[in-house]
Each structure stands twice: as structure tokens, then as C-alpha cells.
Design a protein around this motif. Structure first.
Motif, PDB file in Angstrom:
ATOM      1  N   ARG A  19      -1.533  -8.847   7.643  1.00  0.00           N
ATOM      2  CA  ARG A  19      -0.527  -9.032   8.528  1.00  0.00           C
ATOM      3  C   ARG A  19       0.543  -7.972   8.165  1.00  0.00           C
ATOM      4  N   PRO A  20       0.936  -6.895   8.732  1.00  0.00           N
ATOM      5  CA  PRO A  20       1.884  -6.124   8.348  1.00  0.00           C
ATOM      6  C   PRO A  20       3.385  -6.479   8.458  1.00  0.00           C
TER       7      PRO A  20
ATOM      8  N   ALA B 299      -3.794   4.679   9.421  1.00  0.00           N
ATOM      9  CA  ALA B 299      -3.265   3.916   8.275  1.00  0.00           C
ATOM     10  C   ALA B 299      -2.743   2.526   8.813  1.00  0.00           C
ATOM     11  N   LYS B 300      -2.127   2.718   9.789  1.00  0.00           N
ATOM     12  CA  LYS B 300      -1.607   1.352  10.174  1.00  0.00           C
ATOM     13  C   LYS B 300      -2.656   0.561  10.762  1.00  0.00           C
ATOM     14  N   ARG B 301      -3.510   1.259  11.383  1.00  0.00           N
ATOM     15  CA  ARG B 301      -4.699   0.351  12.057  1.00  0.00           C
ATOM     16  C   ARG B 301      -5.552  -0.599  10.794  1.00  0.00           C
TER      17      ARG B 301
ATOM     18  N   GLN C  28       2.594  16.745   5.929  1.00  0.00           N
ATOM     19  CA  GLN C  28       2.094  16.281   4.972  1.00  0.00           C
ATOM     20  C   GLN C  28       3.032  15.049   4.534  1.00  0.00           C
ATOM     21  N   GLY C  29       1.925  13.947   4.138  1.00  0.00           N
ATOM     22  CA  GLY C  29       2.989  12.827   3.408  1.00  0.00           C
ATOM     23  C   GLY C  29       2.240  11.606   3.088  1.00  0.00           C
ATOM     24  N   SER C  30       2.990  10.524   3.490  1.00  0.00           N
ATOM     25  CA  SER C  30       2.357   9.038   2.966  1.00  0.00           C
ATOM     26  C   SER C  30       2.805   8.225   4.040  1.00  0.00           C
ATOM     27  N   LEU C  31       2.333   7.043   3.793  1.00  0.00           N
ATOM     28  CA  LEU C  31       2.938   5.692   4.457  1.00  0.00           C
ATOM     29  C   LEU C  31       2.860   4.522   3.475  1.00  0.00           C
ATOM     30  N   PHE C  32       3.916   4.278   2.986  1.00  0.00           N
ATOM     31  CA  PHE C  32       4.029   2.789   2.279  1.00  0.00           C
ATOM     32  C   PHE C  32       4.136   1.541   3.572  1.00  0.00           C
ATOM     33  N   ILE C  33       3.360   0.540   3.112  1.00  0.00           N
ATOM     34  CA  ILE C  33       3.160  -0.290   3.897  1.00  0.00           C
ATOM     35  C   ILE C  33       3.092  -1.650   3.139  1.00  0.00           C
ATOM     36  N   LEU C  34       4.028  -2.827   3.614  1.00  0.00           N
ATOM     37  CA  LEU C  34       3.998  -4.107   3.072  1.00  0.00           C
ATOM     38  C   LEU C  34       3.229  -5.022   4.102  1.00  0.00           C
TER      39      LEU C  34
ATOM     40  N   TYR D 243       0.817  -1.278   0.071  1.00  0.00           N
ATOM     41  CA  TYR D 243      -0.103   0.195  -0.126  1.00  0.00           C
ATOM     42  C   TYR D 243       0.836   1.360   0.036  1.00  0.00           C
ATOM     43  N   ASN D 244       0.305   2.242  -0.705  1.00  0.00           N
ATOM     44  CA  ASN D 244       0.712   3.673  -0.140  1.00  0.00           C
ATOM     45  C   ASN D 244      -0.671   4.545   0.154  1.00  0.00           C
ATOM     46  N   ILE D 245      -0.612   4.941   1.591  1.00  0.00           N
ATOM     47  CA  ILE D 245      -1.823   5.574   1.899  1.00  0.00           C
ATOM     48  C   ILE D 245      -1.415   7.035   2.338  1.00  0.00           C
ATOM     49  N   PRO D 246      -1.949   7.989   1.666  1.00  0.00           N
ATOM     50  CA  PRO D 246      -1.833   9.521   2.050  1.00  0.00           C
ATOM     51  C   PRO D 246      -2.118   9.802   3.474  1.00  0.00           C
ATOM     52  N   ILE D 247      -1.109  10.498   3.993  1.00  0.00           N
ATOM     53  CA  ILE D 247      -1.417  10.904   5.475  1.00  0.00           C
ATOM     54  C   ILE D 247      -1.848  12.337   5.438  1.00  0.00           C
ATOM     55  N   GLU D 248      -3.156  12.406   5.622  1.00  0.00           N
ATOM     56  CA  GLU D 248      -3.840  13.884   5.736  1.00  0.00           C
ATOM     57  C   GLU D 248      -4.416  14.258   6.885  1.00  0.00           C
ATOM     58  N   ARG D 249      -4.347  13.356   7.991  1.00  0.00           N
ATOM     59  CA  ARG D 249      -4.636  13.933   9.379  1.00  0.00           C
ATOM     60  C   ARG D 249      -3.416  14.313   9.998  1.00  0.00           C
ATOM     61  N   ASN D 250      -2.693  15.193   9.908  1.00  0.00           N
ATOM     62  CA  ASN D 250      -1.601  15.663  10.731  1.00  0.00           C
ATOM     63  C   ASN D 250      -1.653  17.256  11.053  1.00  0.00           C
ATOM     64  N   LEU D 251      -0.545  17.908  11.735  1.00  0.00           N
ATOM     65  CA  LEU D 251      -0.811  19.090  12.060  1.00  0.00           C
ATOM     66  C   LEU D 251      -0.796  20.244  11.368  1.00  0.00           C
ATOM     67  N   PHE D 252       0.034  19.895  10.059  1.00  0.00           N
ATOM     68  CA  PHE D 252       0.024  20.855   8.941  1.00  0.00           C
ATOM     69  C   PHE D 252      -1.175  21.100   8.206  1.00  0.00           C
TER      70      PHE D 252
END
Length: 271
Positions: free
Chosen positions: A204-205, A195-197, A257-263, A155-164
Motif C-alpha cells: 500500500r504506497p 516502479a510505482k505499479r 536517469q535516476g531512481s524512485l524512493f517509495i514508502l 524501496y529505492n528502485i533505479p529508473i532506467e526506462r527513460n528518454l536519456f
């Protein structure tokens, strides 16, 4: 959405819920490059996760869901082919134009369809969901279906819930997230923890990477990013974000602002 991608109704009802912006061409008009300018940047991180995957036998079958123009899937296929594997790719997308581009751009693609019934009985070694789940309203059943048919998932999941982004939403009179839905089709907005949840709930992360997204925007020659840097406020934000990423990396996903890559590995299929 009632059946998930193993059923006849698949993902199509999701398009209706958000105005059918994929199949009617709206998304392509709003995003004519299909984010191809980010492809090589994303593949740097995908490649690192790909190295953690274990494939059995001489052939690999890949499923690319919502892969835009197919550029990232092509890079994945090429990397695996260079390892001596026989590679086959299937593509699923709601946009006929995107499917045409994927067929043209990726010679490893043997099936490109918007009908998941054609591949619902297949099994895959790897599924790619790169910037996809935030677009799908009922994305939990989709993730569960992917878990049943694919041994590994990236996955790549945008992280849009952050301070900025929270500050950006205030600055834009609470219109930021609505505009993300209108222009990009995002119907979910994830924090780093959220995103991790999501992935942990359905798979299985194995590993995850927070990329240097501000660095990419600061260094890219893509015209839109050059214009962003010329805006004094945006340029300052990106410079501060890069400093946070470099010096406060554990906190960065919560701040910038960013994202999270997850295998992840399948829960349903044996290791």
C-alpha cells in the motif's frame, strides 16, 4: 524461484539464474565500494520517508535485504535509536563477504544470513529494499513475502526506462541494458510508472520521492563521478539533466536517469 522468502528455497535460485554473481564474489569485484559513495545521498531521502513511519512500542526490528556493506541500515538504525527506540537489525544477503561487512559495520545487526529460513517466522516493523528488486528475477513473490512479515517497506528502485537511457542504449548499439546486467546484475529495468505499479501491486504506497540524482553526480567528490564529469558528453548530459530536474520536475523521471524512493505499508498486516 518457487517459494519466495518464506520458503526454504528462498532467493538462492535467483543467483543461479544470473550466474551466481553475488555468492561467488563477481558482484563485489565489479562494485568494490558496494556503492557506499551514494549512502549519505540516499539516506537524505530515506530519512524523509522514515519520518512518515509509525512504530508501536519502545522497540523496532528492521530487516535489511541486499544491503551491501550495511551503511544505509546503520544510518536508519542510528536515526531511530536517537529517537529513544530500542533497535535491532537483521540482514539478508547472498554474499558471504557482504554479510561479514554488515556484521562489522552495523552494531545493531544481531543476525546476518543468506538463509531466509532463519527469519521467515519473524515479524518486522520496517524492511529496507534499497536497489534490490531489479536484481531478483522472480521479484513479485519476494515482495509478497516481505509484505507479510514487515509493517513498513522502503524501496529505492533505479529508473532506467527513460528518454536519456533510451538514447544511451541507441548510442551503445543496444548494449546498454545488457551491460547493466553483466556488471550490476540488473535483470529488470523500470520506468517511473512501472516502479510505482510494482509497489502498488504488492503493498500500500504511502509516499514517494524522485531524488536529484544528476545533482549528486555533479557535486560528489567520488573519483568515478569526477571522471564522468570530465567526459564532455556525459558532463553535458548531467548538466541538462540537472536543469530538467529543477525546472521540469514532474517530467524529469520520464526523461532523465535516476531512481524512485517509495514508502509503503503492508497490505497483509493491520495498520
Amino acid at each position: 524461484m518457487t517459494k519466495g522468502i518464506n520458503g526454504q528455497e528462498a532467493v538462492a535460485p535467483v543467483a543461479d539464474e544470473i550466474g551466481n554473481i553475488y555468492s561467488d564474489g563477481t558482484y563485489l569485484r565489479n562494485n568494490p565500494t558496494l556503492h557506499g559513495e551514494d549512502g549519505e545521498y540516499k539516506f537524505v531521502y530515506i530519512s524523509r520517508l522514515l519520518a512518515r513511519c509509525s512504530f508501536v512500542g519502545p522497540s523496532v526490528r528492521i530487516l535489511d535485504i541486499g544491503g551491501g556493506g550495511g551503511g544505509i541500515a546503520l544510518l536508519v538504525c542510528q536515526q531511530l535509536a536517537q529517537q529513544g527506540l530500542e533497535v535491532e537489525c537483521h540482514a539478508f544477503d547472498l554474499s558471504p563477504e557482504m554479510l561479514r561487512q554488515q556484521r562489522a559495520n552495523n552494531p545493531y545487526t544481531t543476525l546476518a544470513t543468506s538463509d531466509f529460513a532463519l527469519i521467515r517466522e519473524q515479524r518486522y516493523d520496517l524492511a529496507l529494499l534499497i536497489d534490490v528488486i531489479e536484481h531478483i528475477s522472480d521479484n513479485g513473490p519476494v515482495a509478497d513475502d516481505v509484505d507479510r512479515i514487515a509493517r513498513h517497506v522502503i524501496y529505492n528502485i533505479p529508473i532506467e526506462r527513460n528518454l536519456f537511457d533510451w538514447l544511451r542504449n541507441l548510442y551503445m548499439k543496444r548494449r546498454y541494458y545488457a551491460l547493466q546486467t553483466e556488471s550490476l546484475g540488473h535483470v529488470h529495468f523500470y520506468s517511473y510508472g512501472g516502479a510505482k505499479r510494482f509497489v502498488r501491486t504488492h503493498h500500500r504506497p504511502v509516499d514517494w520521492i524522485s531524488p536529484d540524482y544528476p545533482g549528486h553526480l555533479l557535486e560528489s567528490s567520488f573519483p568515478d563521478y569526477v571522471l564522468q564529469r570530465k567526459n564532455r558528453l556525459r558532463g553535458l548530459e548531467l548538466s541538462i539533466s540537472r536543469l530538467i530536474y529543477r525546472h521540469l520536475k514532474p517530467l524529469a523521471p520520464w526523461l532523465i536517469q535516476g531512481s524512485l524512493f517509495i514508502l509503503a505499508d503492508s497490505k497483509a498486516r493491520p495498520r
